[in-house]
Design a protein around this motif. Structure first.
Motif, PDB file in Angstrom:
ATOM      1  N   PRO A   1       9.137  -0.536  -2.379  1.00 35.63           N
ATOM      2  CA  PRO A   1       8.510   0.623  -2.890  1.00 35.63           C
ATOM      3  C   PRO A   1       9.751   1.489  -3.071  1.00 35.63           C
ATOM      4  CG  PRO A   1       7.528   0.250  -0.808  1.00 35.63           C
ATOM      5  CD  PRO A   1       8.707  -0.791  -1.028  1.00 35.63           C
ATOM      6  N   SER A   2       9.475   2.403  -4.121  1.00 35.67           N
ATOM      7  CA  SER A   2      10.462   3.446  -4.430  1.00 35.67           C
ATOM      8  C   SER A   2      10.414   4.542  -3.772  1.00 35.67           C
ATOM      9  CB  SER A   2      10.392   3.751  -5.996  1.00 35.67           C
ATOM     10  OG  SER A   2       9.214   4.593  -6.012  1.00 35.67           O
ATOM     11  N   LYS A   3      11.755   5.229  -3.496  1.00 38.94           N
ATOM     12  CA  LYS A   3      11.762   6.525  -2.674  1.00 38.94           C
ATOM     13  C   LYS A   3      10.501   7.307  -2.987  1.00 38.94           C
ATOM     14  CE  LYS A   3      16.660   6.350  -1.848  1.00 38.94           C
ATOM     15  NZ  LYS A   3      18.065   7.055  -1.922  1.00 38.94           N
ATOM     16  N   ARG A   4      10.117   7.661  -4.261  1.00 35.98           N
ATOM     17  CA  ARG A   4       9.321   8.611  -4.591  1.00 35.98           C
ATOM     18  C   ARG A   4       7.859   8.157  -4.126  1.00 35.98           C
ATOM     19  NH1 ARG A   4       6.558   9.460 -10.545  1.00 35.98           N
ATOM     20  NH2 ARG A   4       5.527  11.603  -9.948  1.00 35.98           N
ATOM     21  N   ASN A   5       7.734   6.893  -4.241  1.00 40.89           N
ATOM     22  CA  ASN A   5       6.369   6.699  -3.628  1.00 40.89           C
ATOM     23  C   ASN A   5       6.280   6.423  -2.301  1.00 40.89           C
ATOM     24  OD1 ASN A   5       5.411   5.602  -6.221  1.00 40.89           O
ATOM     25  ND2 ASN A   5       5.875   3.556  -6.171  1.00 40.89           N
ATOM     26  N   LEU A   6       7.430   6.240  -1.468  1.00 38.28           N
ATOM     27  CA  LEU A   6       7.475   6.503   0.003  1.00 38.28           C
ATOM     28  C   LEU A   6       7.161   7.797   0.473  1.00 38.28           C
ATOM     29  CD1 LEU A   6      10.421   4.062   1.127  1.00 38.28           C
ATOM     30  CD2 LEU A   6       7.943   3.792   1.699  1.00 38.28           C
ATOM     31  N   ARG A   7       7.996   9.000  -0.107  1.00 40.32           N
ATOM     32  CA  ARG A   7       7.945  10.150  -0.208  1.00 40.32           C
ATOM     33  C   ARG A   7       6.274  10.525  -0.192  1.00 40.32           C
ATOM     34  NH1 ARG A   7      12.806  11.741  -2.846  1.00 40.32           N
ATOM     35  NH2 ARG A   7      11.555  11.372  -4.728  1.00 40.32           N
ATOM     36  N   GLN A   8       5.810  10.373  -1.472  1.00 39.32           N
ATOM     37  CA  GLN A   8       4.214  10.466  -1.436  1.00 39.32           C
ATOM     38  C   GLN A   8       3.519   9.838  -0.471  1.00 39.32           C
ATOM     39  OE1 GLN A   8       3.237  12.384  -4.072  1.00 39.32           O
ATOM     40  NE2 GLN A   8       0.959  12.018  -3.011  1.00 39.32           N
ATOM     41  N   ALA A   9       3.611   8.681  -0.024  1.00 40.84           N
ATOM     42  CA  ALA A   9       2.855   8.180   1.358  1.00 40.84           C
ATOM     43  C   ALA A   9       3.159   8.858   2.358  1.00 40.84           C
ATOM     44  CB  ALA A   9       3.125   6.740   1.399  1.00 40.84           C
ATOM     45  N   ASN A  10       4.147   9.329   2.490  1.00 39.55           N
ATOM     46  CA  ASN A  10       4.472  10.209   3.792  1.00 39.55           C
ATOM     47  C   ASN A  10       3.794  11.607   3.745  1.00 39.55           C
ATOM     48  OD1 ASN A  10       5.832   8.321   4.951  1.00 39.55           O
ATOM     49  ND2 ASN A  10       7.995   9.147   4.359  1.00 39.55           N
ATOM     50  N   ALA A  11       3.939  12.148   2.510  1.00 35.78           N
ATOM     51  CA  ALA A  11       3.256  13.453   2.188  1.00 35.78           C
ATOM     52  C   ALA A  11       1.824  13.374   2.405  1.00 35.78           C
ATOM     53  CB  ALA A  11       3.441  13.971   1.068  1.00 35.78           C
ATOM     54  N   ASN A  12       1.023  12.117   2.093  1.00 37.59           N
ATOM     55  CA  ASN A  12      -0.274  11.944   2.023  1.00 37.59           C
ATOM     56  C   ASN A  12      -0.693  11.837   3.507  1.00 37.59           C
ATOM     57  OD1 ASN A  12      -0.823  12.321  -0.554  1.00 37.59           O
ATOM     58  ND2 ASN A  12      -0.771  10.132  -1.154  1.00 37.59           N
ATOM     59  N   ALA A  13      -0.089  10.947   4.178  1.00 39.51           N
ATOM     60  CA  ALA A  13      -0.150  10.553   5.600  1.00 39.51           C
ATOM     61  C   ALA A  13      -0.379  12.000   6.503  1.00 39.51           C
ATOM     62  CB  ALA A  13       0.661   9.575   5.982  1.00 39.51           C
ATOM     63  N   GLN A  14       0.843  12.867   6.157  1.00 41.03           N
ATOM     64  CA  GLN A  14       1.023  14.117   6.963  1.00 41.03           C
ATOM     65  C   GLN A  14      -0.356  14.900   6.753  1.00 41.03           C
ATOM     66  OE1 GLN A  14       4.610  16.052   5.857  1.00 41.03           O
ATOM     67  NE2 GLN A  14       4.221  17.781   7.197  1.00 41.03           N
ATOM     68  N   ARG A  15      -0.691  15.156   5.357  1.00 42.55           N
ATOM     69  CA  ARG A  15      -1.646  15.965   4.996  1.00 42.55           C
ATOM     70  C   ARG A  15      -3.010  15.378   5.707  1.00 42.55           C
ATOM     71  NH1 ARG A  15      -5.056  14.992   1.032  1.00 42.55           N
ATOM     72  NH2 ARG A  15      -3.679  13.561   0.064  1.00 42.55           N
ATOM     73  N   GLU A  16      -3.289  14.017   5.795  1.00 41.00           N
ATOM     74  CA  GLU A  16      -4.396  13.538   6.493  1.00 41.00           C
ATOM     75  C   GLU A  16      -4.439  13.710   8.083  1.00 41.00           C
ATOM     76  OE1 GLU A  16      -4.786   9.240   5.556  1.00 41.00           O
ATOM     77  OE2 GLU A  16      -4.849   9.679   3.464  1.00 41.00           O
ATOM     78  N   GLN A  17      -3.204  13.843   8.620  1.00 40.01           N
ATOM     79  CA  GLN A  17      -3.104  14.080   9.969  1.00 40.01           C
ATOM     80  C   GLN A  17      -3.319  15.668  10.077  1.00 40.01           C
ATOM     81  OE1 GLN A  17      -2.766  11.684  12.432  1.00 40.01           O
ATOM     82  NE2 GLN A  17      -3.402  13.742  13.657  1.00 40.01           N
TER      83      GLN A  17
END
Length: 190
Positions: free
Chosen positions: A2-18
Motif C-alpha cells: 500500500p502507498s503512504k497515502r492509502n496507509l494514512r487514509q486507513a489510519n485516519a479512518n480507523a482513528q475516526r471510527e474509534q
C-alpha cells in the motif's frame, strides 16, 4: 504494498471510527447523569455535524447508526423525560442522525417519538426553541412515508394538538402544522 497515502487514509479512518465508538461509549457510561450525558451527546453531535466535519459527516453518521447511537440517545431521552437540556441535545443529535429513510426508520424503531412526546408532556413549560426542535425531528421522521406510518398515530396527533393549543410561537406552530399535514397526507395515502 500500500502507498503512504492509502496507509494514512486507513489510519485516519480507523482513528475516526474509534473516536465515534468512544463518544457513544461515553454517552452509555454517563446515562444516569443528565449533565454528563448531555455533554457526551453534544460531543457526538459535533462529530456528525455537516458544518463541523464536512468531509466525513456522512460516514460518521452511518458509523454512529451502525454502533447503535440512535438507541443510546433514545435511552437518554427516555431516562430523563421532560428535562429541557436533555430534550434539546437529544433532538439535535437525532435530527442529524436521521439523514435518510433507513436511519429515520432506525430512530423510529428505537421509540424516539414516544419518548419525545412523553418528554414534551412531562414538562409543559418547555421553551419554544426546544419545542420547535422536537417538532422538527418529528417532521423529519414523518417525511419518509414508511417511517411516518410507524410513528403517526392518535397519540402523536393528540400531543401535537396539545402543543398547538398551548403555544403561540409562530415557529413552533409552523412545525406542528407541518407534522399534522404529513399525518393527513399519510392517512390519505393508506
Amino acid at each position: 504494498m500500500p502507498s503512504k497515502r492509502n496507509l494514512r487514509q486507513a489510519n485516519a479512518n480507523a482513528q475516526r471510527e474509534q473516536e465515534i465508538a468512544d463518544l457513544i461509549t461515553a454517552v452509555k457510561e454517563h446515562k444516569k447523569f443528565k449533565q454528563l450525558a448531555c455533554y457526551s451527546i453534544q460531543a457526538l453531535d459535533k462529530a456528525i455535524d455537516p458544518e463541523k466535519s464536512r468531509n466525513t459527516y456522512r460516514e460518521n453518521v452511518q458509523l454512529a447508526i451502525s454502533l447503535d447511537a440512535a438507541a443510546v440517545v433514545c435511552d437518554i431521552l427516555e431516562r430523563h423525560k421532560g428535562h429541557e437540556q436533555v430534550l434539546m441535545v437529544c433532538t439535535e443529535c437525532l435530527i442529524k442522525l436521521a439523514t435518510d429513510k433507513t436511519n429515520a426508520a432506525v430512530i423510529a424503531s428505537n421509540n424516539a417519538v414516544p419518548f419525545l412526546l412523553q418528554s414534551i408532556s412531562s414538562n409543559p413549560d418547555l421553551p419554544e426553541e426546544v419545542l420547535h426542535m422536537a417538532m422538527t425531528l418529528l417532521n423529519n421522521l414523518c417525511s419518509h412515508q414508511k417511517v411516518g406510518a410507524m410513528v403517526l398515530n392518535e397519540e402523536t396527533l393528540a400531543q401535537c394538538l396539545k402543543v398547538l393549543e398551548t403555544n403561540s410561537d409562530t415557529t413552533v406552530l409552523s412545525s406542528v402544522i407541518n407534522v399534522i399535514e404529513k399525518m393527513s397526507k399519510n392517512a390519505v395515502s393508506e
